[in-house]
Scaffold this motif. Structure first.
Motif, short mmCIF file in Angstrom:
data_model
loop_
_atom_site.label_atom_id
_atom_site.label_comp_id
_atom_site.label_asym_id
_atom_site.label_seq_id
_atom_site.Cartn_x
_atom_site.Cartn_y
_atom_site.Cartn_z
N LYS A 5 0.81 -1.22 0.00
CA LYS A 5 0.00 0.00 0.00
C LYS A 5 0.85 1.27 0.00
CE LYS A 5 -3.92 -2.17 2.37
NZ LYS A 5 -4.79 -2.14 3.58
N HIS A 6 1.99 1.24 0.69
CA HIS A 6 2.86 2.42 0.76
C HIS A 6 4.32 1.96 0.61
CE1 HIS A 6 4.22 6.30 3.10
NE2 HIS A 6 4.92 6.09 1.99
N ILE A 7 4.92 2.30 -0.52
CA ILE A 7 6.31 1.93 -0.78
C ILE A 7 7.19 3.17 -0.67
CG2 ILE A 7 7.93 0.92 -2.43
CD1 ILE A 7 5.65 -0.62 -3.66
N HIS A 8 8.26 3.03 0.09
CA HIS A 8 9.23 4.12 0.22
C HIS A 8 10.50 3.73 -0.53
CE1 HIS A 8 11.13 7.63 2.11
NE2 HIS A 8 12.21 6.88 2.24
N PHE A 9 10.97 4.63 -1.40
CA PHE A 9 12.15 4.37 -2.23
C PHE A 9 13.35 5.13 -1.66
CE2 PHE A 9 8.65 3.30 -4.90
CZ PHE A 9 9.12 2.35 -5.83
N ILE A 10 14.39 4.40 -1.30
CA ILE A 10 15.62 5.01 -0.82
C ILE A 10 16.57 5.14 -2.02
CG2 ILE A 10 17.50 4.90 0.84
CD1 ILE A 10 15.83 3.03 2.54
N GLY A 11 16.75 6.37 -2.47
CA GLY A 11 17.50 6.61 -3.70
C GLY A 11 16.57 6.84 -4.87
N ILE A 12 15.44 7.50 -4.61
CA ILE A 12 14.38 7.66 -5.60
C ILE A 12 14.80 8.54 -6.78
CG2 ILE A 12 13.28 9.72 -4.60
CD1 ILE A 12 10.56 8.30 -5.12
N GLY A 13 15.89 9.29 -6.62
CA GLY A 13 16.33 10.17 -7.69
C GLY A 13 17.01 9.47 -8.84
N GLY A 14 17.35 8.19 -8.67
CA GLY A 14 17.97 7.43 -9.75
C GLY A 14 17.01 7.23 -10.91
N ILE A 15 17.56 7.06 -12.09
CA ILE A 15 16.71 6.99 -13.27
C ILE A 15 15.81 5.76 -13.26
CG2 ILE A 15 18.35 5.77 -14.79
CD1 ILE A 15 16.21 8.83 -15.79
N GLY A 16 16.34 4.62 -12.82
CA GLY A 16 15.51 3.41 -12.75
C GLY A 16 14.55 3.46 -11.57
N MET A 17 15.04 3.91 -10.43
CA MET A 17 14.21 3.99 -9.22
C MET A 17 13.02 4.93 -9.42
SD MET A 17 15.35 2.16 -6.51
CE MET A 17 15.26 3.05 -4.96
N SER A 18 13.27 6.07 -10.06
CA SER A 18 12.18 7.03 -10.27
C SER A 18 11.13 6.47 -11.22
CB SER A 18 12.72 8.36 -10.78
OG SER A 18 13.46 8.19 -11.98
N ALA A 19 11.57 5.70 -12.21
CA ALA A 19 10.62 5.07 -13.13
C ALA A 19 9.74 4.06 -12.40
CB ALA A 19 11.36 4.41 -14.28
N LEU A 20 10.37 3.24 -11.56
CA LEU A 20 9.61 2.25 -10.79
C LEU A 20 8.66 2.94 -9.82
CD1 LEU A 20 9.07 -0.68 -10.07
CD2 LEU A 20 11.09 -0.64 -8.59
N ALA A 21 9.09 4.04 -9.22
CA ALA A 21 8.22 4.80 -8.32
C ALA A 21 7.00 5.31 -9.07
CB ALA A 21 8.99 5.97 -7.71
N ARG A 22 7.22 5.82 -10.28
CA ARG A 22 6.10 6.30 -11.10
C ARG A 22 5.14 5.16 -11.43
NH1 ARG A 22 10.32 10.10 -13.92
NH2 ARG A 22 9.42 12.15 -13.46
N MET A 23 5.70 4.01 -11.74
CA MET A 23 4.87 2.86 -12.07
C MET A 23 3.99 2.47 -10.88
SD MET A 23 6.11 -0.88 -13.41
CE MET A 23 4.91 -2.18 -13.81
N CYS A 24 4.60 2.43 -9.69
CA CYS A 24 3.83 2.06 -8.50
C CYS A 24 2.72 3.06 -8.23
CB CYS A 24 4.76 1.96 -7.30
SG CYS A 24 5.93 0.58 -7.38
N LYS A 25 3.04 4.36 -8.32
CA LYS A 25 2.03 5.38 -8.07
C LYS A 25 0.89 5.31 -9.08
CE LYS A 25 1.19 10.27 -7.23
NZ LYS A 25 -0.03 10.30 -8.05
N ALA A 26 1.24 5.04 -10.34
CA ALA A 26 0.22 4.97 -11.39
C ALA A 26 -0.77 3.84 -11.15
CB ALA A 26 0.89 4.79 -12.75
N HIS A 27 -0.37 2.88 -10.31
CA HIS A 27 -1.26 1.75 -10.05
C HIS A 27 -1.77 1.74 -8.61
CE1 HIS A 27 0.63 0.61 -13.84
NE2 HIS A 27 -0.49 -0.03 -14.05
N GLY A 28 -1.89 2.95 -8.05
CA GLY A 28 -2.62 3.12 -6.81
C GLY A 28 -1.83 2.99 -5.54
N VAL A 29 -0.52 2.81 -5.63
CA VAL A 29 0.30 2.68 -4.42
C VAL A 29 0.68 4.08 -3.91
CG1 VAL A 29 2.46 1.76 -3.48
CG2 VAL A 29 1.20 0.49 -5.25
N ILE A 30 0.66 4.28 -2.60
CA ILE A 30 1.21 5.51 -2.02
C ILE A 30 2.72 5.41 -2.11
CG2 ILE A 30 1.44 6.89 0.08
CD1 ILE A 30 -1.28 5.75 0.96
N VAL A 31 3.35 6.43 -2.66
CA VAL A 31 4.80 6.39 -2.90
C VAL A 31 5.47 7.59 -2.24
CG1 VAL A 31 6.62 6.50 -4.65
CG2 VAL A 31 4.58 5.12 -5.07
#
Length: 428
Positions: A5-31
C-alpha cells in the motif's frame, strides 16, 4: 501487480528507481522516497504527487510504509534502511522489485552492454503505435514525454535488464532481447567469460514457449545461447527492413532491427512498427541534440565505454562530415578507465579536440594509478589537441573560445557532464 500500500524508495532520484516509483504510483500505491541531494527528477516526482525528501533520516519512514525499495548505491548503515530493518519492513533492492513485478506479467527484457535504453524506448513507441499498452520502464527520459515510465494497462512488462552484479537474473523473462555483449563492469566481473556466464544464465530463464532475439552470428553472443530452450530469432534478417531513422548512428539501425524482430514475433503490424521507428525521437542523453551556442551545435551523450564513444563519433562523422568535432569527456569509474585505457585513447583520438575532465568516481574510491591527465597525455601523442580541465567552468571557457567557428561539441560520460551542455544552451 503490486500488493503493497505504501512503498518508500531510498535513492528515488535514480533513473531506474524514479521510473519504478512512477509505475507504482500509477497503479494506486502511495509512494514516497528520498535521495542524498536535490535534483530535477525529485522536483518532477514531487510535482506528480510523490512525497520526496532530500535527506535520508529515520523520520522519513512513516508507520504506514509497508515496503522499502532501495538502490545498491546507498550505505548499508543508511538511517532509513536501519529504521526499516528495526520495524521489520519488507526490503527489496531495485532489481528484486522488478523481479517481483515480472513474476506475474508477460515480461520482455532488454539486455546487453550497449543500446538497452534506446531499444527499450523504441519498443515502447512500437507498442503504442500498434495500440498496445504495456508497462515500460526506460533507463532514460523519453523525448516525447519527458518521462522514464510508460503507463500500461495490459499484462505486459517491458524493462531494461541490467547485467551489473547479475541484477537481471531477478527477472523472469518470457522474451529476451540481447543487443550485444562486451567487457564492462570489470570492477565486478572477472572477464568476458564471466559476463557471458551471467548472460547464459539469463537466457536459460526464458521458457520453451518464449524467444530470444539477437544477432546469432555475433561471436560474443554465440556462447551464451548454450542451453537455450526458447526459440532463437536472428535479428540480422530485419536490418534491411529498418526505415530511415531520425536518430543518428548505424548502431541505432541495429537496435531498430531487434525491435522489428520483436514486432514480428508479437504479430504486430509491420507498417505501423516501421512508422513508429521512423518517428522515434530518441531519449535523454543518447546522442541528444541540445541546441546551439553561437556557431556550435551542442550534443550530449551518456557513452562511457569505448565502443559507445566510437559509435557516437561515427554517427557525427556520417552526419556532419569534416566539421570540427570537440568531445568533452568525463571518464566514468577508475576501474573502467584503467581496464579500457588503450581503447579510450584510440577512440578519442578520432575527434579533432578533446576536453578532459577528472574521472567521475561514482561508487569507487580514489585510485592514483589512473587519471584523466594520463589519458590526455597518451592522446596528445597521437597528434590530437587536448585540454585538461579540473572543473566545469574551465571546460565552459574552452568551449566558449571555440564558438566563433562552426563545429560540433559533445559532452560525453555517465556522470554529470551533461550540465555543461545544459549551461551552454541556457537550460541551467
Amino acid at each position: 501487480m503490486i500488493s503493497y500500500k505504501h512503498i518508500h524508495f531510498i535513492g528515488i532520484g535514480g533513473i531506474g528507481m524514479s521510473a519504478l516509483a512512477r509505475m507504482c504510483k500509477a497503479h494506486g500505491v502511495i509512494v514516497s522516497g528520498s535521495d542524498s541531494s536535490d535534483s530535477a527528477i525529485l522536483h518532477d516526482l514531487a510535482h506528480e504527487g510523490i512525497t520526496t525528501y532530500t535527506s535520508q533520516v529515520r523520520e522519513n519512514i512513516s508507520p504506514s510504509v509497508d515496503c522499502i525499495v532501495y538502490t545498491l548505491a546507498i550505505d548499508n548503515l543508511n538511517e532509513e534502511l536501519t529504521e526499516a530493518r528495526l520495524h521489520k519492513v519488507p526490503l527489496f533492492t531495485y532489481a528484486q522489485m522488478l523481479g517481483e513485478i515480472s513474476k506475474n506479467m508477460y515480461t520482455i527484457a532488454v539486455a546487453g552492454t550497449h543500446g538497452k535504453t534506446t531499444t527499450t524506448a523504441m519498443i515502447a513507441d512500437v507498442c503504442v503505435k500498434n495500440d498496445r499498452t504495456p508497462h515500460v520502464i526506460v533507463g532514460s527520459l523519453l523525448a516525447k514525454t519527458g518521462s522514464n515510465y510508460v503507463f500500461g494497462t495490459e499484462d505486459m512488462f517491458v524493462v531494461e535488464a541490467c547485467e551489473y552484479k547479475r541484477s537481471f537474473l531477478n527477472l523472469n523473462p518470457n522474451a529476451l532481447i540481447i543487443t550485444n555483449i562486451e567487457e564492462d563492469h570489470l570492477d565486478y566481473y572477472h572477464d568476458l567469460a564471466d559476463i557471458q556466464d551471467a548472460f547464459r544464465n539469463l537466457v536459460q530463464k526464458v521458457p520453451a514457449d518464449g524467444f530470444v532475439i539477437c544477432d546469432t552470428s555475433d561471436e560474443k553472443i554465440i556462447p551464451v545461447l548454450t542451453g537455450c530452450v526458447a526459440s532463437i530469432i536472428d535479428s540480422k534478417s530485419y536490418v534491411q527492413d529498418v526505415p530511415a531513422l531520425t536518430v543518428l548512428g548505424d548502431h541505432n539501425v541495429l537496435n531498430a532491427s531487434l525491435v522489428l524482430a520483436l514486432s514480428d514475433e508479437l504479430k504486430y503490424n509491420n507498417q505501423k512498427s516501421r512508422q513508429a521507428l521512423a518517428d522515434f525521437k530518441g531519449t535523454w542523453r543518447r546522442l541528444e541534440y541540445k541546441g546551439e551556442y553561437n556557431s556550435l551545435r551542442i550534443y550530449d551523450d551518456y557513452a562511457h565505454h569505448p565502443t559507445e564513444i566510437r559509435a557516437g563519433i561515427a554517427a557525427f562523422r556520417k552526419q556532419y562530415g569534416d566539421t570540427p568535432l570537440t568531445i568533452v569527456f568525463q571518464p566514468h569509474l577508475y576501474s573502467r578507465t584503467k581496464e579500457h585505457f588503450d581503447d579510450f585513447v584510440e577512440v578519442l583520438s578520432a575527434a579533432d579536440r578533446i576536453v578532459l575532465l577528472p574521472i567521475y568516481a561514482a561508487r569507487e574510491l580514489y585510485d592514483e594509478t589512473v587519471s584523466s591527465q594520463m589519458l590526455g597525455d597518451a592522446i596528445v601523442l597521437r597528434g590530437v589537441t587536448v585540454e585538461y580541465c579540473a572543473d566545469f567552468e574551465c571546460a565552459l571557457e574552452v568551449i566558449r573560445s571555440l564558438s566563433s567557428i562552426p563545429g560540433i561539441v559533445v559532452t560525453v560520460g555517465a556522470g554529470d557532464v551533461f550540465k555543461i551542455a545544459d549551461t551552454l544552451v541556457n537550460k541551467i
